[in-house]
Design an enzyme around this catalytic site. Sequence first.
Site, PDB file in Angstrom:
ATOM      1  N   ASP A  40      -5.716  -2.657  -2.950  1.00 57.43           N
ATOM      2  CA  ASP A  40      -5.708  -1.186  -2.899  1.00 57.43           C
ATOM      3  C   ASP A  40      -7.050  -0.749  -2.308  1.00 57.43           C
ATOM      4  O   ASP A  40      -8.106  -0.908  -2.927  1.00 57.43           O
ATOM      5  CB  ASP A  40      -5.506  -0.623  -4.317  1.00 57.43           C
ATOM      6  CG  ASP A  40      -5.389   0.901  -4.321  1.00 57.43           C
ATOM      7  OD1 ASP A  40      -5.922   1.555  -3.408  1.00 57.43           O
ATOM      8  OD2 ASP A  40      -4.794   1.445  -5.274  1.00 57.43           O
ATOM      9  N   LYS A  67      -5.682  10.741  -0.928  1.00 54.05           N
ATOM     10  CA  LYS A  67      -7.110  10.868  -1.203  1.00 54.05           C
ATOM     11  C   LYS A  67      -7.896  11.047   0.103  1.00 54.05           C
ATOM     12  O   LYS A  67      -7.756  12.047   0.763  1.00 54.05           O
ATOM     13  CB  LYS A  67      -7.569   9.641  -2.014  1.00 54.05           C
ATOM     14  CG  LYS A  67      -6.722   9.391  -3.263  1.00 54.05           C
ATOM     15  CD  LYS A  67      -6.821  10.543  -4.238  1.00 54.05           C
ATOM     16  CE  LYS A  67      -6.133  10.338  -5.563  1.00 54.05           C
ATOM     17  NZ  LYS A  67      -4.674  10.249  -5.539  1.00 54.05           N
TER      18      LYS A  67
END
Length: 401
Positions: free
Chosen positions: A192, A217
């Site tokens: 990730d 994000k």
Amino acid sequence: MGEETRPKLPDRELAPDTRAVWAGEDGPTFEGATQVPIVWSAAYGYPDVDEWQEVALGRRRGHIYSRNTNPTVQAFEEKIRALEGGRSATSFATGMAAISNTLFALLRPGERVVSVRDTYGGTNRIFEEFLPRIGVEVTLCATHDHAAIEREIARGCRLAYLETPTNPTLKVLDIERLAEAAHGAGALAVVDNTFATPINQRPLDLGADLALHSATKFLGGHADVLGGAIVGDPDLVASVYHYREITGATLDPMAAYMLIRGMKTLGLRIGRQNESALRIARWLEAHPAVESVNYPGLESHPMHEVAVRQMRGFGGVLSFGLDGGFDAVRRVLPRLRLARRAANLGAVETIAGPPATTSHVECTAEQRAAMGIPEGLIRYSVGIEDAGDLIADLDQALAGA
Ligand SMILES: Cc1ncc(COP(=O)(O)O)c(C=O)c1O
């Protein structure tokens, strides 16, 4: 899927900032429009049945149905593919859709996954709650204990799942070392890369098989869109894509367009956020009300040397612990004038919040304690504001600690 076979710019010769602007932008547009079109069409029509069949069977470029592929979504996939330097990419409605579809597509009952305790709260729920339900064995190791992670991987597993830096304690995993351990055991390494972004860290260059994102994000960067992506080995991406086209966790064209637009400034934003976060982390470290500061760019970070080796910048997120625990968090957070108090990160505005209402809202206080997340912690995602203004704001807020 964003495939390497698409007409595209030469990945290796262009700097990341250039790729962020130009990758994926070479598809057909409407009447010479200079921007990627938002194609709002559920399906694509073919008067010629033979041509339709060729496209449906994947023998000819084109689209059939937007749950599977869509031109705007494909442009986003090409942009993130080029930035991560991978051979193939696909996208999802959210970061959690990327993570869950990847894990459920690649793992079978009776197989084993090795990860760490500090993954994002939603990911931790998949490990603790949903994978065991289908008979997948999950082993979560202490995050900084690389020897223990290697031992568990060597015992045999299908997949090593890494997140680095972690949310919200900014721990750092050595991707090269753990990807090597995974391959030594015949396992896949999945990373990730949400916190670092491909501007700061490229897991595939360090040996990972898949890099994965919450595009919500930093990639989007404006806190106004949800999305997810994976990039890497074409066969792996194809099997996750096949699972996603059936589960239907598809990114929609408007979201893809907003991500494309946000990503054009990725290099600029991340450069500024790297600089400001380091300056703020150093300032917080010297503040008497602050018990601890977690930021990979600090020399005091236990994995600083690994961070220096595998990252080009240390990212826009830091966290700090207050002496007075959760009561102090309650006093300090409302005093901040230049921060959204919200469950998000990676935006142009600074965002602050405690793990109990942000990254680890899915977990109980006991589960957070077991994961080593103190209740007196504030996660602080640095925006693109002037760093001096942010420090002055923190200074007046901490006076209330
Ligand atoms: C590191 C990390 N991975 C994945 C996710 C999940 O992403 P999304 O909220 O887009 O589903 C988050 C969300 O905060 C995250 O911080």
